[in-house]
Write a protein that holds these residues in place. Structure first.
Motif, mmCIF file in Angstrom:
data_model
loop_
_atom_site.group_PDB
_atom_site.id
_atom_site.type_symbol
_atom_site.label_atom_id
_atom_site.label_comp_id
_atom_site.label_asym_id
_atom_site.label_seq_id
_atom_site.Cartn_x
_atom_site.Cartn_y
_atom_site.Cartn_z
ATOM 1 N N GLY A 1 0.815 -1.212 0.000
ATOM 2 C CA GLY A 1 0.000 0.000 0.000
ATOM 3 C C GLY A 1 0.849 1.264 0.000
ATOM 4 N N GLY A 2 0.151 2.409 0.077
ATOM 5 C CA GLY A 2 0.830 3.697 0.097
ATOM 6 C C GLY A 2 1.361 4.142 -1.252
ATOM 7 N N LEU A 3 0.636 3.812 -2.351
ATOM 8 C CA LEU A 3 1.110 4.114 -3.702
ATOM 9 C C LEU A 3 0.123 4.998 -4.452
ATOM 10 N N CYS A 4 0.636 6.045 -5.102
ATOM 11 C CA CYS A 4 -0.165 6.881 -6.002
ATOM 12 C C CYS A 4 0.111 6.472 -7.441
ATOM 13 N N VAL A 5 -0.940 6.186 -8.194
ATOM 14 C CA VAL A 5 -0.821 5.882 -9.623
ATOM 15 C C VAL A 5 -1.374 7.079 -10.388
ATOM 16 N N ASP A 6 -0.520 7.741 -11.130
ATOM 17 C CA ASP A 6 -0.944 8.934 -11.852
ATOM 18 C C ASP A 6 -1.373 8.621 -13.279
ATOM 19 N N SER A 7 -0.460 8.034 -14.064
ATOM 20 C CA SER A 7 -0.744 7.899 -15.496
ATOM 21 C C SER A 7 0.218 6.918 -16.149
ATOM 22 N N VAL A 8 -0.098 6.609 -17.388
ATOM 23 C CA VAL A 8 0.816 5.888 -18.279
ATOM 24 C C VAL A 8 1.258 6.873 -19.343
ATOM 25 N N LEU A 9 2.554 6.932 -19.596
ATOM 26 C CA LEU A 9 3.119 7.857 -20.579
ATOM 27 C C LEU A 9 3.782 7.087 -21.703
ATOM 28 N N ILE A 10 3.574 7.543 -22.926
ATOM 29 C CA ILE A 10 4.229 6.974 -24.113
ATOM 30 C C ILE A 10 4.999 8.103 -24.785
ATOM 31 N N TYR A 11 6.319 7.935 -24.888
ATOM 32 C CA TYR A 11 7.184 8.986 -25.421
ATOM 33 C C TYR A 11 8.121 8.402 -26.471
ATOM 34 N N PRO A 12 8.600 9.235 -27.404
ATOM 35 C CA PRO A 12 9.646 8.771 -28.317
ATOM 36 C C PRO A 12 10.849 8.264 -27.515
ATOM 37 N N LYS A 13 11.391 7.142 -27.912
ATOM 38 C CA LYS A 13 12.498 6.562 -27.169
ATOM 39 C C LYS A 13 13.681 7.527 -27.123
ATOM 40 N N GLY A 14 14.268 7.652 -25.951
ATOM 41 C CA GLY A 14 15.430 8.515 -25.780
ATOM 42 C C GLY A 14 15.104 9.929 -25.372
ATOM 43 N N LYS A 15 13.804 10.256 -25.273
ATOM 44 C CA LYS A 15 13.426 11.618 -24.887
ATOM 45 C C LYS A 15 13.729 11.826 -23.410
ATOM 46 N N GLY A 16 14.289 12.981 -23.074
ATOM 47 C CA GLY A 16 14.587 13.301 -21.687
ATOM 48 C C GLY A 16 13.359 13.796 -20.950
ATOM 49 N N PHE A 17 13.391 13.715 -19.627
ATOM 50 C CA PHE A 17 12.272 14.142 -18.799
ATOM 51 C C PHE A 17 12.735 15.181 -17.791
ATOM 52 N N GLN A 18 11.888 16.171 -17.567
ATOM 53 C CA GLN A 18 12.184 17.200 -16.576
ATOM 54 C C GLN A 18 11.580 16.870 -15.218
ATOM 55 N N HIS A 19 10.464 16.126 -15.233
ATOM 56 C CA HIS A 19 9.763 15.857 -13.985
ATOM 57 C C HIS A 19 9.662 14.345 -13.783
ATOM 58 N N GLY A 20 10.344 13.844 -12.764
ATOM 59 C CA GLY A 20 10.278 12.419 -12.460
ATOM 60 C C GLY A 20 11.508 11.674 -12.943
ATOM 61 N N ARG A 21 12.048 10.837 -12.072
ATOM 62 C CA ARG A 21 13.216 10.046 -12.436
ATOM 63 C C ARG A 21 12.781 8.799 -13.178
ATOM 64 N N VAL A 22 13.552 8.399 -14.170
ATOM 65 C CA VAL A 22 13.243 7.208 -14.954
ATOM 66 C C VAL A 22 13.992 6.018 -14.381
ATOM 67 N N VAL A 23 13.262 4.913 -14.167
ATOM 68 C CA VAL A 23 13.865 3.668 -13.696
ATOM 69 C C VAL A 23 13.692 2.620 -14.769
ATOM 70 N N ARG A 24 14.810 2.068 -15.244
ATOM 71 C CA ARG A 24 14.789 0.996 -16.232
ATOM 72 C C ARG A 24 14.676 -0.331 -15.499
ATOM 73 N N SER A 25 13.611 -1.048 -15.728
ATOM 74 C CA SER A 25 13.391 -2.306 -15.024
ATOM 75 C C SER A 25 14.297 -3.408 -15.551
ATOM 76 N N ARG A 26 14.469 -4.446 -14.732
ATOM 77 C CA ARG A 26 15.282 -5.602 -15.144
ATOM 78 C C ARG A 26 14.440 -6.534 -15.988
ATOM 79 N N ARG A 27 15.074 -7.075 -17.064
ATOM 80 C CA ARG A 27 14.391 -8.049 -17.918
ATOM 81 C C ARG A 27 14.442 -9.433 -17.287
#
Length: 302
Positions: free
Chosen positions: A276-302
Motif C-alpha cells: 500500500g501507500g502508492l499513487c498511480v498517476d498515469s501511463v506515458l508513451i514517449y519517443p524513445k530517448g526523450k529526456g524528462f524534466q519531472h520524475g526520475r526514470v527507472v529501467r526495469s530488469r528483464r
C-alpha cells in the motif's frame, strides 16, 4: 568596373558613378537571401529553430510560413491525428482551411480523446507523438472499493487526479489503447509515487504511513502490441516522496496508417502479503530517448 558603370549611366553624373565604383559593390547580408533559399535552410532545422530564425529578418519570416516547410515537419499521418481536433461540421471546416503551420501548432498542444482521460501531442524535436493516459483510463483491481483505493485531486497530475492505494493484497493495473502511431520507436512508462503527498502552509509534505510491501517482491511490467511485439520486466518500487517513471518496455511503429493495439500492465499479485501507500498517476508513451524534466526514470530488469 568604373567604366562599365559610367557607360551604363550614359555619362551622366560621372563623378558620382566613379565614387560609387571606387567604393566597391554594396554589402549583401542575410536579408537579401531569396525566400526559396531561406526555406531550404529551414527544412534542415527543427521547428523550435525555425521559429527562432523567423525573427531574424523578412526573408526567413516569409519562408517560415510556407506550407511545404511545415508539412516536412509533420508526421505522415497528420490528417488522422487532426481528426481528433474539433467536432462536428465546424471542426471539419476548420481542419480543411488550416495551413500546415497552423496544423503543426495545434498538434503541438495536448489533444484530448477517450472522454478526456487520454491525450496526445506532437513532440517538437522528433516529429513523433507523446501520449498520456490518466489513472481513470486504466483498469485497476479494487478501484471502486474505498477500503483499498481513492481518487485524490492534485495539481501534480496533468489530469488533476491520481489513484491512491491504501492497502490491498492483489495489486494490478491494466490498460490498452488503439492508435495509429507515427513511424518511430516509443517507450512506455508508468508514473507512480510512493507515499501520500499534500500541501500545508504552501509547502509540500509526504506521508509514508501506508507505504509497505513493495520491498518484498518486485513489481512486474508487461507490454504487448497487436503485431506481436512483447516486453517483460520487473523491479522493486522505491524512493518515497518522489514521482518515478518505471519503464515497462519499448515498441516500434512502422505503419502509420494502421491501428496498433497496445496492452500494458503493472502488477504485484503475490497474496502472501499486503502492499500500500502508492499513487498511480498515469501511463506515458514517449519517443524513445526523450529526456524528462519531472520524475526520475527507472529501467526495469528483464
Amino acid at each position: 568596373m568604373g567604366a562599365w558603370v559610367s557607360g551604363l549611366l550614359g555619362g551622366a553624373d560621372s563623378a558620382a558613378a566613379a565614387a560609387a565604383a571606387a567604393a566597391g559593390p554594396a554589402a549583401v547580408g542575410l536579408g537579401d537571401l531569396p525566400e526559396l533559399c531561406a526555406a531550404q535552410v529551414l527544412l534542415r532545422l527543427d521547428p523550435p529553430e525555425i521559429c527562432r530564425l523567423a525573427r531574424l529578418n523578412h526573408a526567413f519570416r516569409g519562408a517560415a510560413g510556407a506550407d511545404f516547410v511545415w508539412e516536412a515537419k509533420l508526421p505522415e499521418n497528420y490528417r488522422y491525428l487532426m481528426e481528433f481536433v474539433g467536432t462536428g461540421e465546424e471542426g471539419r471546416r476548420r481542419r480543411r482551411r488550416a495551413g500546415k503551420k497552423e496544423i503543426y501548432a495545434r498538434l503541438s498542444k495536448p489533444v484530448p480523446f477517450g472522454d478526456g482521460q487520454k491525450e496526445f501531442w506532437l513532440d517538437k524535436s522528433k516529429g513523433m507523438i507523446c501520449m498520456a493516459l490518466s489513472s481513470k483510463a486504466l483498469v485497476i483491481t479494487g478501484i471502486d472499493d474505498r477500503r483499498y483505493w481513492q481518487h485524490m485531486p492534485t495539481s501534480e497530475s496533468r489530469f488533476q487526479s491520481v489513484a491512491y492505494l491504501q492497502q490491498i493484497w492483489w495489486f494490478e493495473v491494466v490498460g490498452e489503447v488503439d492508435f495509429c502511431f507515427p513511424v518511430g520507436t516509443y517507450s512506455l512508462y508508468f508514473r507512480v509515487h510512493l507515499g501520500k503527498f499534500y500541501k500545508r502552509f504552501g509547502r509540500r509534505h509526504c506521508s509514508s504511513e501506508h507505504v509497505h510491501g513493495w520491498n518484498k517482491k518486485p513489481v512486474r511490467f508487461q507490454l504487448s502490441t497487436s503485431d506481436g511485439q512483447q516486453a517483460l520486466s520487473q523491479c522493486y518500487l522505491e524512493e518515497p516522496g518522489s514521482w518515478v517513471l518505471y519503464h515497462a518496455g519499448d515498441f516500434v511503429a512502422s505503419k502509420p496508417d494502421q491501428l496498433m493495439k497496445l496492452k500494458f500492465s503493472m502488477a504485484q499479485i503475490d497474496c502472501t502479503h499486503t502492499k500500500g501507500g502508492l499513487c498511480v498517476d498515469s501511463v506515458l508513451i514517449y519517443p524513445k530517448g526523450k529526456g524528462f524534466q519531472h520524475g526520475r526514470v527507472v529501467r526495469s530488469r528483464r
